[in-house]
Design a protein around this motif. Structure first.
Motif, mmCIF file in Angstrom:
data_model
loop_
_atom_site.group_PDB
_atom_site.id
_atom_site.type_symbol
_atom_site.label_atom_id
_atom_site.label_comp_id
_atom_site.label_asym_id
_atom_site.label_seq_id
_atom_site.Cartn_x
_atom_site.Cartn_y
_atom_site.Cartn_z
ATOM 1 N N SER A 42 0.804 -1.222 0.000
ATOM 2 C CA SER A 42 0.000 0.000 0.000
ATOM 3 C C SER A 42 0.841 1.277 0.000
ATOM 4 O O SER A 42 0.282 2.373 0.011
ATOM 5 N N ALA A 43 2.162 1.152 -0.023
ATOM 6 C CA ALA A 43 3.023 2.337 0.024
ATOM 7 C C ALA A 43 2.829 3.202 -1.219
ATOM 8 O O ALA A 43 2.669 2.694 -2.331
ATOM 9 N N ARG A 44 2.860 4.518 -1.033
ATOM 10 C CA ARG A 44 2.770 5.463 -2.146
ATOM 11 C C ARG A 44 4.180 5.897 -2.524
ATOM 12 O O ARG A 44 4.946 6.375 -1.679
ATOM 13 N N LEU A 45 4.518 5.749 -3.801
ATOM 14 C CA LEU A 45 5.888 5.947 -4.248
ATOM 15 C C LEU A 45 5.944 6.948 -5.400
ATOM 16 O O LEU A 45 4.923 7.335 -5.962
ATOM 17 N N ARG A 46 7.157 7.352 -5.742
ATOM 18 C CA ARG A 46 7.348 8.277 -6.860
ATOM 19 C C ARG A 46 6.825 7.681 -8.155
ATOM 20 O O ARG A 46 6.958 6.480 -8.407
ATOM 21 N N SER A 47 6.244 8.541 -8.980
ATOM 22 C CA SER A 47 5.643 8.065 -10.225
ATOM 23 C C SER A 47 6.673 7.502 -11.198
ATOM 24 O O SER A 47 6.343 6.690 -12.057
ATOM 25 N N GLN A 48 7.944 7.916 -11.073
ATOM 26 C CA GLN A 48 8.976 7.422 -11.999
ATOM 27 C C GLN A 48 9.459 6.017 -11.654
ATOM 28 O O GLN A 48 10.266 5.439 -12.376
ATOM 29 N N ILE A 49 8.996 5.460 -10.535
ATOM 30 C CA ILE A 49 9.467 4.153 -10.093
ATOM 31 C C ILE A 49 8.341 3.137 -10.219
ATOM 32 O O ILE A 49 7.295 3.271 -9.587
ATOM 33 N N GLU A 50 8.553 2.132 -11.058
ATOM 34 C CA GLU A 50 7.578 1.066 -11.259
ATOM 35 C C GLU A 50 7.948 -0.110 -10.362
ATOM 36 O O GLU A 50 9.057 -0.643 -10.450
ATOM 37 N N VAL A 51 7.026 -0.514 -9.495
ATOM 38 C CA VAL A 51 7.274 -1.577 -8.520
ATOM 39 C C VAL A 51 6.252 -2.683 -8.727
ATOM 40 O O VAL A 51 5.061 -2.414 -8.933
ATOM 41 N N GLU A 52 6.715 -3.934 -8.649
ATOM 42 C CA GLU A 52 5.809 -5.071 -8.751
ATOM 43 C C GLU A 52 6.368 -6.244 -7.966
ATOM 44 O O GLU A 52 7.595 -6.347 -7.777
ATOM 45 N N PRO A 53 5.509 -7.148 -7.485
ATOM 46 C CA PRO A 53 5.979 -8.329 -6.750
ATOM 47 C C PRO A 53 6.781 -9.245 -7.666
ATOM 48 O O PRO A 53 6.579 -9.281 -8.878
ATOM 49 N N THR A 54 7.682 -9.999 -7.070
ATOM 50 C CA THR A 54 8.475 -10.966 -7.815
ATOM 51 C C THR A 54 8.717 -12.178 -6.925
ATOM 52 O O THR A 54 8.301 -12.204 -5.753
ATOM 53 N N ARG A 55 9.375 -13.186 -7.448
ATOM 54 C CA ARG A 55 9.639 -14.393 -6.666
ATOM 55 C C ARG A 55 10.541 -14.075 -5.479
ATOM 56 O O ARG A 55 11.507 -13.343 -5.611
ATOM 57 N N ALA A 69 11.875 -3.287 -8.856
ATOM 58 C CA ALA A 69 11.509 -1.935 -9.271
ATOM 59 C C ALA A 69 12.425 -1.470 -10.386
ATOM 60 O O ALA A 69 13.580 -1.876 -10.484
ATOM 61 N N THR A 70 11.874 -0.592 -11.210
ATOM 62 C CA THR A 70 12.629 0.048 -12.285
ATOM 63 C C THR A 70 12.374 1.543 -12.226
ATOM 64 O O THR A 70 11.226 1.972 -12.078
ATOM 65 N N VAL A 71 13.445 2.328 -12.327
ATOM 66 C CA VAL A 71 13.308 3.780 -12.424
ATOM 67 C C VAL A 71 13.164 4.112 -13.895
ATOM 68 O O VAL A 71 14.053 3.820 -14.701
ATOM 69 N N VAL A 72 12.035 4.725 -14.248
ATOM 70 C CA VAL A 72 11.678 4.938 -15.648
ATOM 71 C C VAL A 72 11.564 6.427 -15.942
ATOM 72 O O VAL A 72 10.998 7.191 -15.157
ATOM 73 N N ASP A 73 12.115 6.822 -17.078
ATOM 74 C CA ASP A 73 11.964 8.186 -17.569
ATOM 75 C C ASP A 73 11.528 8.086 -19.022
ATOM 76 O O ASP A 73 12.349 7.840 -19.911
ATOM 77 N N GLY A 74 10.235 8.238 -19.284
ATOM 78 C CA GLY A 74 9.727 8.019 -20.633
ATOM 79 C C GLY A 74 9.866 6.554 -21.010
ATOM 80 O O GLY A 74 9.336 5.680 -20.332
ATOM 81 N N ASP A 75 10.609 6.275 -22.086
ATOM 82 C CA ASP A 75 10.850 4.889 -22.483
ATOM 83 C C ASP A 75 12.255 4.441 -22.102
ATOM 84 O O ASP A 75 12.787 3.481 -22.648
ATOM 85 N N GLN A 76 12.860 5.127 -21.142
ATOM 86 C CA GLN A 76 14.221 4.823 -20.705
ATOM 87 C C GLN A 76 14.219 4.205 -19.304
ATOM 88 O O GLN A 76 13.482 4.651 -18.419
ATOM 89 N N ASP A 77 15.027 3.160 -19.104
ATOM 90 C CA ASP A 77 15.275 2.586 -17.779
ATOM 91 C C ASP A 77 16.567 3.187 -17.237
ATOM 92 O O ASP A 77 17.623 3.060 -17.868
ATOM 93 N N LEU A 78 16.496 3.826 -16.076
ATOM 94 C CA LEU A 78 17.668 4.491 -15.502
ATOM 95 C C LEU A 78 18.388 3.630 -14.469
ATOM 96 O O LEU A 78 19.604 3.737 -14.299
ATOM 97 N N ALA A 79 17.650 2.819 -13.739
ATOM 98 C CA ALA A 79 18.224 1.946 -12.710
ATOM 99 C C ALA A 79 17.169 0.915 -12.350
ATOM 100 O O ALA A 79 15.985 1.086 -12.642
ATOM 101 N N ASP A 80 17.579 -0.170 -11.720
ATOM 102 C CA ASP A 80 16.607 -1.147 -11.248
ATOM 103 C C ASP A 80 17.150 -1.888 -10.044
ATOM 104 O O ASP A 80 18.312 -1.739 -9.668
ATOM 105 N N GLY A 81 16.284 -2.660 -9.406
ATOM 106 C CA GLY A 81 16.719 -3.370 -8.215
ATOM 107 C C GLY A 81 15.648 -4.284 -7.676
ATOM 108 O O GLY A 81 14.545 -4.401 -8.236
ATOM 109 N N ARG A 82 15.987 -4.922 -6.568
ATOM 110 C CA ARG A 82 15.074 -5.851 -5.905
ATOM 111 C C ARG A 82 15.186 -5.654 -4.403
ATOM 112 O O ARG A 82 16.278 -5.437 -3.867
ATOM 113 N N LEU A 83 14.035 -5.723 -3.728
ATOM 114 C CA LEU A 83 13.985 -5.604 -2.276
ATOM 115 C C LEU A 83 13.257 -6.821 -1.725
ATOM 116 O O LEU A 83 12.164 -7.156 -2.186
#
Length: 222
Positions: A42-55, A69-83
């Motif tokens: 339910s966390a509210r996050l920055r619009s440029q960061i796409e977050v989804e569940p994973t294994r 999560a992926t940091v997105v700017d238009g059609d560009q991926d700037l960084a990504d990671g897993r938590l």
């Protein structure tokens, strides 16, 4: 999310194969873990960061939940990671608690930035600074900062050299009311770290304390 598919471990050094963990099976899921996961969802996050569940990895703790999560700017991926959120109701001596957060963050860098001798210390300060900026308390932090460069030869010689930064870390979020840590705030701090690595401007005044580096590599196409 190819850059975020690396294996994770609690000590940020070992490996474990991620397997699916279903919170809706017949297993008795501890209420504190369910509450912690609900806060992540339910966390509210920055619009440029796409977050989804994973294994999530199974062998690190009795209960685990993971996000990528992926940091997105238009059609560009700037960084990504897993938590990954881990929970052991019996507690864990190394964690000094019953919950643990484990992360992997990666991004491309300018070659000059990758050669900066202060880069590891600065990158580690991005993580601790993001937590401190939101007033979060935590314990037993550990991790690594790795920089790597790739140079291409022969049939790949036309490709430009590339440098990458990778942050692997884990920490114990302090448990609050009812034994549940504020996982939503920790997720927001982690997204602050992702945004910092991606070179985005601070989202608010509280983010200004995070140390910045002057240059970044151009964004990667999706």
């Amino acid at each position: 999310m190819a850059a975020a598919q690396g294996r994770l471990s609690d000590d940020a050094g070992g490996t474990d194969d991620p397997k699916e963990k279903d919170l809706h099976t017949g297993e008795a899921v501890p209420p504190v873990f369910r509450s912690a996961v609900d806060a992540l969802r339910s966390a509210r996050l920055r619009s440029q960061i796409e977050v989804e569940p994973t294994r999530a990895p199974q062998r690190l703790a009795p209960y685990a939940y993971a996000l990528e999560a992926t940091v997105v700017d238009g059609d560009q991926d700037l960084a990504d990671g897993r938590l990954v959120l881990l929970h052991d109701p019996a507690g864990h001596e190394a964690w000094r608690g019953t919950f643990r957060l484990v992360t992997l963050v990666r991004a491309e860098l300018e070659a000059e930035m990758a050669a900066d001798p202060l880069l590891p210390e600065v990158c580690w300060s991005w993580l601790t600074g993001a937590l401190q900026a939101r007033g979060l308390t935590y314990g037993e932090p550990s991790g690594t900062v790795t920089r790597a460069s790739s140079h291409y030869f022969g049939g790949l010689a036309a490709r430009p050299s590339a440098s990458q930064i990778e942050i692997r870390a884990s920490w114990t979020p302090r448990e609050g009311l009812g034994g549940v840590p504020d996982t939503g705030a920790h997720l927001a701090s982690w997204c602050d770290l992702l945004a910092q690595v991606a070179g985005l401007p601070p989202a608010g005044p509280g983010d200004a304390s995070v140390v910045t580096l002057p240059q970044r590599r151009g964004p990667q196409s999706r």
